[in-house]
Design a protein around this motif. Structure first.
Motif, PDB file in Angstrom:
ATOM      1  N   HIS A   1       0.839  -1.198   0.000  1.00 50.69           N
ATOM      2  CA  HIS A   1       0.000   0.000   0.000  1.00 50.69           C
ATOM      3  C   HIS A   1       0.876   1.250   0.000  1.00 50.69           C
ATOM      4  N   ILE A   2       0.603   2.153  -0.924  1.00 50.88           N
ATOM      5  CA  ILE A   2       1.194   3.493  -0.928  1.00 50.88           C
ATOM      6  C   ILE A   2       0.078   4.461  -0.579  1.00 50.88           C
ATOM      7  N   SER A   3       0.022   4.894   0.678  1.00 51.58           N
ATOM      8  CA  SER A   3      -1.072   5.722   1.194  1.00 51.58           C
ATOM      9  C   SER A   3      -0.639   7.180   1.192  1.00 51.58           C
ATOM     10  N   LEU A   4      -1.265   7.977   0.371  1.00 53.39           N
ATOM     11  CA  LEU A   4      -1.018   9.410   0.313  1.00 53.39           C
ATOM     12  C   LEU A   4      -2.203  10.130   0.933  1.00 53.39           C
ATOM     13  N   PRO A   5      -1.977  11.114   1.784  1.00 55.82           N
ATOM     14  CA  PRO A   5      -3.111  11.786   2.452  1.00 55.82           C
ATOM     15  C   PRO A   5      -3.950  12.572   1.447  1.00 55.82           C
ATOM     16  N   HIS A   6      -5.297  12.464   1.624  1.00 55.72           N
ATOM     17  CA  HIS A   6      -6.225  13.236   0.810  1.00 55.72           C
ATOM     18  C   HIS A   6      -6.437  14.608   1.459  1.00 55.72           C
ATOM     19  N   THR A   7      -6.502  15.611   0.635  1.00 53.96           N
ATOM     20  CA  THR A   7      -6.787  16.968   1.131  1.00 53.96           C
ATOM     21  C   THR A   7      -8.166  17.450   0.712  1.00 53.96           C
ATOM     22  N   ASP A   8      -8.759  16.881  -0.326  1.00 53.14           N
ATOM     23  CA  ASP A   8     -10.110  17.252  -0.742  1.00 53.14           C
ATOM     24  C   ASP A   8     -10.680  16.100  -1.570  1.00 53.14           C
ATOM     25  N   ARG A   9     -12.018  16.131  -1.733  1.00 49.73           N
ATOM     26  CA  ARG A   9     -12.741  15.152  -2.543  1.00 49.73           C
ATOM     27  C   ARG A   9     -12.407  13.722  -2.129  1.00 49.73           C
ATOM     28  N   PHE A  10     -12.723  13.383  -0.879  1.00 45.22           N
ATOM     29  CA  PHE A  10     -12.532  12.013  -0.427  1.00 45.22           C
ATOM     30  C   PHE A  10     -13.702  11.629   0.473  1.00 45.22           C
ATOM     31  N   THR A  11     -13.933  10.315   0.607  1.00 41.86           N
ATOM     32  CA  THR A  11     -15.018   9.754   1.404  1.00 41.86           C
ATOM     33  C   THR A  11     -14.450   8.662   2.293  1.00 41.86           C
ATOM     34  N   VAL A  12     -14.826   8.669   3.579  1.00 41.81           N
ATOM     35  CA  VAL A  12     -14.368   7.659   4.528  1.00 41.81           C
ATOM     36  C   VAL A  12     -15.311   6.460   4.441  1.00 41.81           C
ATOM     37  N   VAL A  13     -14.751   5.291   4.179  1.00 42.85           N
ATOM     38  CA  VAL A  13     -15.525   4.051   4.052  1.00 42.85           C
ATOM     39  C   VAL A  13     -15.017   3.067   5.101  1.00 42.85           C
ATOM     40  N   GLY A  14     -15.933   2.494   5.886  1.00 46.49           N
ATOM     41  CA  GLY A  14     -15.552   1.540   6.920  1.00 46.49           C
ATOM     42  C   GLY A  14     -15.236   0.170   6.349  1.00 46.49           C
ATOM     43  N   ASN A  15     -14.367  -0.567   7.051  1.00 47.12           N
ATOM     44  CA  ASN A  15     -14.020  -1.912   6.617  1.00 47.12           C
ATOM     45  C   ASN A  15     -15.198  -2.869   6.724  1.00 47.12           C
ATOM     46  N   HIS A  16     -16.192  -2.539   7.596  1.00 49.65           N
ATOM     47  CA  HIS A  16     -17.360  -3.407   7.682  1.00 49.65           C
ATOM     48  C   HIS A  16     -18.119  -3.445   6.361  1.00 49.65           C
ATOM     49  N   LEU A  17     -17.972  -2.372   5.555  1.00 49.55           N
ATOM     50  CA  LEU A  17     -18.580  -2.353   4.223  1.00 49.55           C
ATOM     51  C   LEU A  17     -17.604  -2.845   3.164  1.00 49.55           C
ATOM     52  N   ALA A  18     -16.368  -2.351   3.203  1.00 49.54           N
ATOM     53  CA  ALA A  18     -15.393  -2.713   2.177  1.00 49.54           C
ATOM     54  C   ALA A  18     -15.045  -4.199   2.220  1.00 49.54           C
ATOM     55  N   GLN A  19     -15.111  -4.828   3.413  1.00 51.05           N
ATOM     56  CA  GLN A  19     -14.773  -6.242   3.563  1.00 51.05           C
ATOM     57  C   GLN A  19     -15.977  -7.062   4.014  1.00 51.05           C
ATOM     58  N   HIS A  20     -17.185  -6.614   3.666  1.00 47.70           N
ATOM     59  CA  HIS A  20     -18.399  -7.326   4.097  1.00 47.70           C
ATOM     60  C   HIS A  20     -18.407  -8.733   3.493  1.00 47.70           C
ATOM     61  N   PRO A  21     -18.568  -9.770   4.332  1.00 44.91           N
ATOM     62  CA  PRO A  21     -18.460 -11.143   3.783  1.00 44.91           C
ATOM     63  C   PRO A  21     -19.673 -11.561   2.968  1.00 44.91           C
ATOM     64  N   ASP A  22     -20.823 -10.904   3.144  1.00 44.24           N
ATOM     65  CA  ASP A  22     -22.050 -11.346   2.486  1.00 44.24           C
ATOM     66  C   ASP A  22     -22.487 -10.442   1.339  1.00 44.24           C
ATOM     67  N   LEU A  23     -21.786  -9.350   1.092  1.00 40.99           N
ATOM     68  CA  LEU A  23     -22.140  -8.446   0.003  1.00 40.99           C
ATOM     69  C   LEU A  23     -21.275  -8.722  -1.215  1.00 40.99           C
ATOM     70  N   SER A  24     -21.861  -8.643  -2.378  1.00 34.44           N
ATOM     71  CA  SER A  24     -21.097  -8.792  -3.608  1.00 34.44           C
ATOM     72  C   SER A  24     -20.259  -7.539  -3.861  1.00 34.44           C
TER      73      SER A  24
END
Length: 341
Positions: free
Chosen positions: A27-50
């Motif tokens: 991972h190369i993580s660069l800080p966002h300064t504008d136009r970004f959205t925080v997404v939780g891992n419960h959604l990004a890694q949800h085991p039952d969602l496609s």
């Protein structure tokens, strides 16, 4: 162009903290300064969602308030077709991320509102247990490590005394987060079976007088509310329910006001509204005189006193006779007499 890209990638890899993994993603993580959205891992890694549902949820979460997110609007924004988007929306609705409900506007118009929640499990927790967000702080950029050597401007610097090493501070022991409560959908899925509608009330005995009065009341509704111009079939179907109201001593004016007051505008299904009001607002039968009387107190039965025929002693018994001592004496005498015989 290849050399510049490789140099940029090498510089970015050199700034990754810690040793690089020998396999897997880097991972190369660069800080966002504008136009970004925080997404939780419960959604990004949800085991039952496609993956389609997860990507659509991220797209919806990034849209501003008031953006249209119907199936056709999302189809115009995304490359997926209407079927895949509709299936993904049903997945999000089944897992609580998306909710739909009916909303009545001031002009009596009913519309469907859509709500997206980024943490549906947090809605089930009490407000006192909700985590308090820390004040946001501006990210401090880490100093970039250059790959080129910069010469020292001073060839003979003054000697710097050695600084004793500072022992590292002990790292805090991480505590495992509390287990998340079991997921409970706030809104039943659209495929859930709907409860059956209750049947229309039926009178105990549909006499000709009750049927005639109920038919006349239903036929007269159009004089008070033109929306209730009913057909003969509808009047014949609703007459037993009105007869039940009349059987329970409801006044015809009371029945008429209950059926015609506070009507929704526009009234599209008058017969369905009459069925609902005749069933849901049915009054109970009037209580009888016996029901209104005060309950009688339980009667306490007192065993009377009797006088023993042998010793004149008083004892309690429902029937006259002998006391217990005299009965025992008589039993012993009878046994002695049988032994002597």
């Amino acid at each position: 162009m290849d050399t510049q890209q490789n140099t940029a990638l090498t510089r970015a890899l050199a700034e990754v903290p810690g040793p690089l993994p020998t396999s897997g993603v880097i991972h190369i993580s660069l800080p966002h300064t504008d136009r970004f959205t925080v997404v939780g891992n419960h959604l990004a890694q949800h085991p039952d969602l496609s993956c389609t549902a997860v990507g659509l949820a991220v797209r919806i979460q990034s849209l501003p308030q008031g953006t249209e997110i119907s199936i056709k609007a999302l189809t115009a924004r995304c490359q997926e077709g209407e079927r895949r988007i509709a299936a993904a929306l049903r997945e999000l609705e089944a897992h609580g991320y998306l909710q739909r409900f009916r909303h009545r506007l001031p002009g009596q118009k009913v519309i469907t509102r859509t709500v997206f929640c980024n943490q549906p499990a947090a809605l089930l927790r009490p407000r006192s247990q909700a985590p308090v967000a820390a004040p946001a702080q501006a990210p401090i950029p880490a100093p970039a490590r250059s790959l080129t050597h910069v010469p020292d401007p001073d060839p003979d610097p003054a000697p710097v005394p050695p600084v004793p090493p500072v022992p590292p501070a002990p790292l805090p022991v991480p505590h495992p987060p509390p287990p998340a409560p079991p997921f409970v959908p706030l809104v039943p899925p659209p495929t859930a079976p709907k409860p059956p509608r209750p049947p229309l009330p039926q009178p105990g005995t549909l006499t000709p007088e009750l049927d005639r009065a109920a038919t006349a009341l239903l036929s007269d509704l159009r004089r008070h509310a033109p929306e209730f111009t009913l057909s003969e079939g509808d009047i014949h179907h609703l007459a037993p329910a009105v007869a039940t109201w009349l059987e329970r001593d409801a006044h015809p004016d009371t029945i008429r006001r209950t059926l015609t007051d506070d009507l929704p505008q526009p009234l599209r299904h008058p017969v369905k509204l009459l069925k609902h009001r005749l069933t849901a607002l049915l009054p109970p039968p009037l209580p009888g005189a016996c029901d209104l009387a005060a309950p009688a107190r339980p009667r306490v039965v007192v065993t009377p006193f009797q006088t023993c025929d042998d010793c004149d002693r008083a004892f309690r018994s429902p029937d006259p006779g002998h006391c217990r001592d005299c009965r025992e004496t008589r039993e012993h005498r009878g046994e002695d007499a049988r032994v002597a015989a």
